[in-house]
Design a protein around this motif. Structure first.
Motif, PDB file in Angstrom:
ATOM      1  N   PHE A  27       0.836  -1.210   0.000  1.00  0.00           N
ATOM      2  CA  PHE A  27       0.000   0.000   0.000  1.00  0.00           C
ATOM      3  C   PHE A  27       0.866   1.252   0.000  1.00  0.00           C
ATOM      4  O   PHE A  27       0.622   2.200  -0.772  1.00  0.00           O
ATOM      5  CB  PHE A  27      -0.922   0.009   1.221  1.00  0.00           C
ATOM      6  CG  PHE A  27      -1.421   1.372   1.591  1.00  0.00           C
ATOM      7  CD1 PHE A  27      -2.348   2.020   0.789  1.00  0.00           C
ATOM      8  CD2 PHE A  27      -0.948   2.016   2.731  1.00  0.00           C
ATOM      9  CE1 PHE A  27      -2.808   3.295   1.120  1.00  0.00           C
ATOM     10  CE2 PHE A  27      -1.400   3.275   3.064  1.00  0.00           C
ATOM     11  CZ  PHE A  27      -2.326   3.916   2.261  1.00  0.00           C
ATOM     12  N   THR A  28       1.897   1.272   0.844  1.00  0.00           N
ATOM     13  CA  THR A  28       2.799   2.424   0.895  1.00  0.00           C
ATOM     14  C   THR A  28       3.495   2.629  -0.441  1.00  0.00           C
ATOM     15  O   THR A  28       3.619   3.758  -0.929  1.00  0.00           O
ATOM     16  CB  THR A  28       3.839   2.230   2.003  1.00  0.00           C
ATOM     17  OG1 THR A  28       3.182   1.985   3.249  1.00  0.00           O
ATOM     18  CG2 THR A  28       4.725   3.455   2.136  1.00  0.00           C
ATOM     19  N   PHE A  31       0.938   3.920  -3.052  1.00  0.00           N
ATOM     20  CA  PHE A  31       0.562   5.304  -2.727  1.00  0.00           C
ATOM     21  C   PHE A  31       1.676   6.271  -3.110  1.00  0.00           C
ATOM     22  O   PHE A  31       1.431   7.308  -3.741  1.00  0.00           O
ATOM     23  CB  PHE A  31       0.243   5.410  -1.234  1.00  0.00           C
ATOM     24  CG  PHE A  31      -0.364   6.719  -0.834  1.00  0.00           C
ATOM     25  CD1 PHE A  31      -1.738   6.888  -0.835  1.00  0.00           C
ATOM     26  CD2 PHE A  31       0.443   7.791  -0.454  1.00  0.00           C
ATOM     27  CE1 PHE A  31      -2.303   8.097  -0.462  1.00  0.00           C
ATOM     28  CE2 PHE A  31      -0.112   8.998  -0.084  1.00  0.00           C
ATOM     29  CZ  PHE A  31      -1.500   9.158  -0.095  1.00  0.00           C
ATOM     30  N   ALA A  35       1.774   9.248  -5.908  1.00  0.00           N
ATOM     31  CA  ALA A  35       2.052  10.609  -5.445  1.00  0.00           C
ATOM     32  C   ALA A  35       3.245  11.218  -6.165  1.00  0.00           C
ATOM     33  O   ALA A  35       3.215  12.390  -6.550  1.00  0.00           O
ATOM     34  CB  ALA A  35       2.287  10.606  -3.937  1.00  0.00           C
ATOM     35  N   PHE A 161      -9.500   2.014   4.949  1.00  0.00           N
ATOM     36  CA  PHE A 161      -8.652   3.219   4.852  1.00  0.00           C
ATOM     37  C   PHE A 161      -7.666   3.105   3.700  1.00  0.00           C
ATOM     38  O   PHE A 161      -7.511   4.045   2.908  1.00  0.00           O
ATOM     39  CB  PHE A 161      -7.909   3.426   6.173  1.00  0.00           C
ATOM     40  CG  PHE A 161      -6.861   4.498   6.110  1.00  0.00           C
ATOM     41  CD1 PHE A 161      -7.219   5.833   6.143  1.00  0.00           C
ATOM     42  CD2 PHE A 161      -5.513   4.163   5.989  1.00  0.00           C
ATOM     43  CE1 PHE A 161      -6.250   6.833   6.076  1.00  0.00           C
ATOM     44  CE2 PHE A 161      -4.545   5.148   5.924  1.00  0.00           C
ATOM     45  CZ  PHE A 161      -4.917   6.486   5.965  1.00  0.00           C
ATOM     46  N   THR A 162      -6.976   1.979   3.601  1.00  0.00           N
ATOM     47  CA  THR A 162      -5.977   1.826   2.547  1.00  0.00           C
ATOM     48  C   THR A 162      -6.625   1.810   1.155  1.00  0.00           C
ATOM     49  O   THR A 162      -6.105   2.413   0.217  1.00  0.00           O
ATOM     50  CB  THR A 162      -5.164   0.544   2.764  1.00  0.00           C
ATOM     51  OG1 THR A 162      -6.066  -0.575   2.920  1.00  0.00           O
ATOM     52  CG2 THR A 162      -4.290   0.660   4.002  1.00  0.00           C
ATOM     53  N   LEU A 164      -9.537   3.191   0.227  1.00  0.00           N
ATOM     54  CA  LEU A 164     -10.028   4.531  -0.118  1.00  0.00           C
ATOM     55  C   LEU A 164      -8.876   5.497  -0.365  1.00  0.00           C
ATOM     56  O   LEU A 164      -9.004   6.422  -1.178  1.00  0.00           O
ATOM     57  CB  LEU A 164     -10.929   5.056   1.005  1.00  0.00           C
ATOM     58  CG  LEU A 164     -12.286   4.362   1.168  1.00  0.00           C
ATOM     59  CD1 LEU A 164     -13.061   4.974   2.325  1.00  0.00           C
ATOM     60  CD2 LEU A 164     -13.109   4.447  -0.118  1.00  0.00           C
ATOM     61  N   SER A 165      -7.760   5.308   0.316  1.00  0.00           N
ATOM     62  CA  SER A 165      -6.609   6.186   0.119  1.00  0.00           C
ATOM     63  C   SER A 165      -6.045   6.040  -1.292  1.00  0.00           C
ATOM     64  O   SER A 165      -5.744   7.044  -1.957  1.00  0.00           O
ATOM     65  CB  SER A 165      -5.521   5.878   1.152  1.00  0.00           C
ATOM     66  OG  SER A 165      -5.968   6.150   2.460  1.00  0.00           O
ATOM     67  N   VAL A 166      -5.906   4.812  -1.762  1.00  0.00           N
ATOM     68  CA  VAL A 166      -5.404   4.586  -3.122  1.00  0.00           C
ATOM     69  C   VAL A 166      -6.392   5.126  -4.143  1.00  0.00           C
ATOM     70  O   VAL A 166      -6.004   5.767  -5.138  1.00  0.00           O
ATOM     71  CB  VAL A 166      -5.131   3.086  -3.354  1.00  0.00           C
ATOM     72  CG1 VAL A 166      -4.850   2.805  -4.828  1.00  0.00           C
ATOM     73  CG2 VAL A 166      -3.959   2.625  -2.497  1.00  0.00           C
ATOM     74  N   GLY A 168      -8.582   7.547  -3.661  1.00  0.00           N
ATOM     75  CA  GLY A 168      -8.617   9.000  -3.571  1.00  0.00           C
ATOM     76  C   GLY A 168      -7.421   9.661  -4.238  1.00  0.00           C
ATOM     77  O   GLY A 168      -7.579  10.635  -4.985  1.00  0.00           O
ATOM     78  N   ILE A 169      -6.224   9.153  -4.003  1.00  0.00           N
ATOM     79  CA  ILE A 169      -5.049   9.788  -4.600  1.00  0.00           C
ATOM     80  C   ILE A 169      -4.995   9.544  -6.107  1.00  0.00           C
ATOM     81  O   ILE A 169      -4.475  10.369  -6.862  1.00  0.00           O
ATOM     82  CB  ILE A 169      -3.751   9.297  -3.912  1.00  0.00           C
ATOM     83  CG1 ILE A 169      -2.606  10.245  -4.257  1.00  0.00           C
ATOM     84  CG2 ILE A 169      -3.414   7.865  -4.306  1.00  0.00           C
ATOM     85  CD1 ILE A 169      -1.357   9.998  -3.454  1.00  0.00           C
ATOM     86  N   THR A 170      -5.581   8.436  -6.562  1.00  0.00           N
ATOM     87  CA  THR A 170      -5.659   8.197  -8.007  1.00  0.00           C
ATOM     88  C   THR A 170      -6.573   9.218  -8.672  1.00  0.00           C
ATOM     89  O   THR A 170      -6.252   9.791  -9.722  1.00  0.00           O
ATOM     90  CB  THR A 170      -6.170   6.780  -8.291  1.00  0.00           C
ATOM     91  OG1 THR A 170      -5.299   5.823  -7.681  1.00  0.00           O
ATOM     92  CG2 THR A 170      -6.236   6.514  -9.787  1.00  0.00           C
TER      93      THR A 170
END
Length: 217
Positions: A27-28, A31, A35, A161-162, A164-166, A168-170
């Protein structure tokens, strides 16, 4: 001796810890990879994100191998080599286990394509690198389906969380690129560039005109 070590290894803890750690590292890596490709990412921050994007992805792969090999020597519910290597053949959670196997294969392709980027060219490298998305999604569902602690509230929150984070940043990266906007030209350009011959004759005419002015003076 080796069998004694295997029998007394906390294999179940190793399986869960290595699996969760591999997922979080992937995930990191995903992400940071998204980014560092944003238009606003420049200079040292971009270089640092790329460095850690590469490191965390390789660490995720290493822990993924530990996770798979420990499944083979687990004395509680061991997997056979065929169950580990052939997707959807496991006797326990065949779909979830198959997604984990496919994701590991996909991660190998992503890492190899990165190392061979100069030989593959940007087009093929980009196509292979886009496998990072299905790899991440596959491991997310793998963890949710096969994890014995997936029913835990904290674990569910981690996956939500992980994920939705991927996502969202996409979306944010796509919006920033769209806002910048492509350069669009409609119809032929009104100002055509001069050829080399035209530029040469223009220079001759300019020099002749300058010489004529000097003669009149």
């Amino acid at each position: 001796m080796a069998q004694w070590i295997v029998d007394y290894l906390p294999t179940w803890n190793i399986i869960r810890i290595s699996g969760i750690a591999a997922y979080l590292l992937l995930f990191t890596g995903v992400f940071l990879g998204i980014a560092q490709g944003m238009p606003i990412a420049k200079g040292k921050p971009k270089a640092a994100m790329f460095k850690w994007h590469t490191r965390t992805t390789w660490l995720a792969f290493g822990l993924g191998l530990v996770h798979a090999l420990t499944l083979y020597i687990d004395h509680y519910s061991p997997f056979t080599w065929s169950e580990l290597l052939l997707p959807f053949t496991a006797s326990v959670h065949p779909i979830g286990s198959g997604l984990g196997t496919l994701s590991l294969y996909g991660l190998v392709i992503v890492l190899l394509s990165t190392d061979l980027r100069n030989k593959l060219g940007r087009k093929w490298w980009f196509m292979f690198h886009m496998l990072s998305y299905p790899v991440f999604i596959g491991l997310l569902f793998h963890g949710m389906v096969t994890g014995s602690d997936s029913g835990n509230v904290l674990m569910r929150l981690m996956y939500v969380f992980t994920g939705l984070s991927v996502l969202g940043i996409t979306v944010l990266r796509g919006m920033l690129r769209e806002r910048k906007g492509p350069e669009i030209t409609i119809g032929p350009s009104r100002v055509q560039p001069k050829s080399a011959a035209e530029q040469k004759w223009a220079e001759v005419y300019r020099l002749a005109g300058a010489g004529r002015q000097e003669h009149l003076k």
